[in-house]
Design a protein around this motif. Structure first.
Motif, PDB file in Angstrom:
ATOM      1  N   ALA A   2       2.007   9.388   6.581  1.00 41.39           N
ATOM      2  CA  ALA A   2       2.341  10.578   5.791  1.00 41.39           C
ATOM      3  C   ALA A   2       1.768  11.836   6.435  1.00 41.39           C
ATOM      4  N   LYS A   3       0.532  11.741   6.942  1.00 42.15           N
ATOM      5  CA  LYS A   3      -0.098  12.908   7.574  1.00 42.15           C
ATOM      6  C   LYS A   3       0.624  13.295   8.864  1.00 42.15           C
ATOM      7  N   TYR A  61       3.669   6.705  -9.244  1.00 44.44           N
ATOM      8  CA  TYR A  61       3.802   5.326  -8.766  1.00 44.44           C
ATOM      9  C   TYR A  61       2.860   4.422  -9.550  1.00 44.44           C
ATOM     10  N   ALA A  66       6.342  10.424   1.086  1.00 46.81           N
ATOM     11  CA  ALA A  66       5.766   9.263   0.388  1.00 46.81           C
ATOM     12  C   ALA A  66       6.059   8.021   1.220  1.00 46.81           C
ATOM     13  N   LYS A 103       0.860  -1.178   0.000  1.00 44.54           N
ATOM     14  CA  LYS A 103       0.000   0.000   0.000  1.00 44.54           C
ATOM     15  C   LYS A 103       0.895   1.227   0.000  1.00 44.54           C
ATOM     16  N   GLY A 104       0.566   2.208  -0.823  1.00 44.90           N
ATOM     17  CA  GLY A 104       1.377   3.418  -0.890  1.00 44.90           C
ATOM     18  C   GLY A 104       0.522   4.668  -0.903  1.00 44.90           C
ATOM     19  N   ARG A 105       0.949   5.679  -0.172  1.00 43.33           N
ATOM     20  CA  ARG A 105       0.283   6.971  -0.138  1.00 43.33           C
ATOM     21  C   ARG A 105       1.343   8.066  -0.019  1.00 43.33           C
ATOM     22  N   TYR A 106       0.973   9.277  -0.451  1.00 44.04           N
ATOM     23  CA  TYR A 106       1.883  10.399  -0.252  1.00 44.04           C
ATOM     24  C   TYR A 106       1.083  11.667   0.010  1.00 44.04           C
ATOM     25  N   ILE A 107       1.743  12.634   0.645  1.00 45.34           N
ATOM     26  CA  ILE A 107       1.159  13.952   0.878  1.00 45.34           C
ATOM     27  C   ILE A 107       2.177  14.997   0.448  1.00 45.34           C
ATOM     28  N   GLU A 148      -0.534   2.525   8.852  1.00 39.84           N
ATOM     29  CA  GLU A 148      -1.256   2.870   7.636  1.00 39.84           C
ATOM     30  C   GLU A 148      -0.505   3.987   6.899  1.00 39.84           C
ATOM     31  N   PRO A 149      -0.128   3.762   5.636  1.00 39.55           N
ATOM     32  CA  PRO A 149       0.669   4.764   4.912  1.00 39.55           C
ATOM     33  C   PRO A 149       0.073   6.166   4.916  1.00 39.55           C
ATOM     34  N   ASN A 150      -1.239   6.275   4.727  1.00 39.64           N
ATOM     35  CA  ASN A 150      -1.859   7.592   4.678  1.00 39.64           C
ATOM     36  C   ASN A 150      -1.708   8.335   5.999  1.00 39.64           C
TER      37      ASN A 150
END
Length: 208
Positions: A187-188, A30, A207, A10-14, A182-184
């Motif tokens: 990042a936050k 990505y 990221a 799982k990937g997230r970025y801000i 959790e990635p999200n």
């Protein structure tokens, strides 16, 4: 019939623009490649705002295209460097790429002028560093490349220069003591803390 990938991610970025700018000069791309590989690219363009965003997008897109076409990592960066040098208008950008094999969990890191990448493994932190230059500055550059065997539930954290300038001594202990997975949310938490800690205003991207 085809082989099933053994791993998933799982990937997230801000991304947060510099104060007074409407556009962030950092770019994140990505997605899955052929052959069961997943690629994540973070690029930081020179300065901030629209021009920096154009530079970082160009560098990230070119790396993704060359990589998908089968060029090796070093050749891809060298060709991007040549393309930016042809413009001769002070265009440069960092390249920070992670390529993960979803069959074997072998992970490749490619860095040109990029910040440290942090890998959280349980209660330990591994760091991937680089002393190479961004693309577009001099005629010939060599990226820093590393290989790492990712383990189940590892967390990979990439940051742009704006976060790096804010980090000082808090960043590594903060992620080491963080219980979120959790990635999200990671990042936050990191961008919120970086904004609180920062010493100068710049684009920020985390990221995970």
């Amino acid at each position: 019939l085809k082989e099933t990938e053994r791993f998933s991610l799982k990937g997230r970025y801000i991304s947060i623009p510099k104060k007074g700018e409407t556009k962030c000069g950092d770019c994140v791309l990505y997605g899955k490649r052929s052959g069961g590989k997943y690629i994540l690219i973070l690029s930081d363009g020179m300065g901030s705002g629209k021009k920096a965003a154009e530079q970082s997008l160009a560098a990230a897109e070119l790396f993704k295209q060359f990589s998908n076409a089968g060029f090796n990592k070093t050749t891809s960066v060298e060709m991007i460097n040549s393309a930016l040098m042809l413009k001769r208008n002070e265009t440069f950008a960092t390249i920070d790429a992670v390529i993960i094999d979803l069959f074997t969990a072998k992970t490749e890191f490619v860095k040109a002028g990029a910040n440290t990448t942090y890998i959280k493994t349980g209660n330990r932190i591994e760091k991937i560093t680089s002393d190479s230059l961004p693309v577009g500055i001099i005629d010939s550059i060599k990226p820093t490349t590393n290989e790492y065997h990712t383990k189940n539930e590892d967390i990979i954290i990439m940051i742009s220069d704006g976060v790096h300038n804010a980090t000082d001594d808090w960043f590594e202990p903060y992620i080491l003591n963080m219980h979120e997975d959790e990635p999200n949310m990671i990042a936050k938490l990191l961008t919120d803390e970086a904004e609180r800690q920062k010493k100068q205003d710049d684009d920020m991207t985390v990221a995970v």
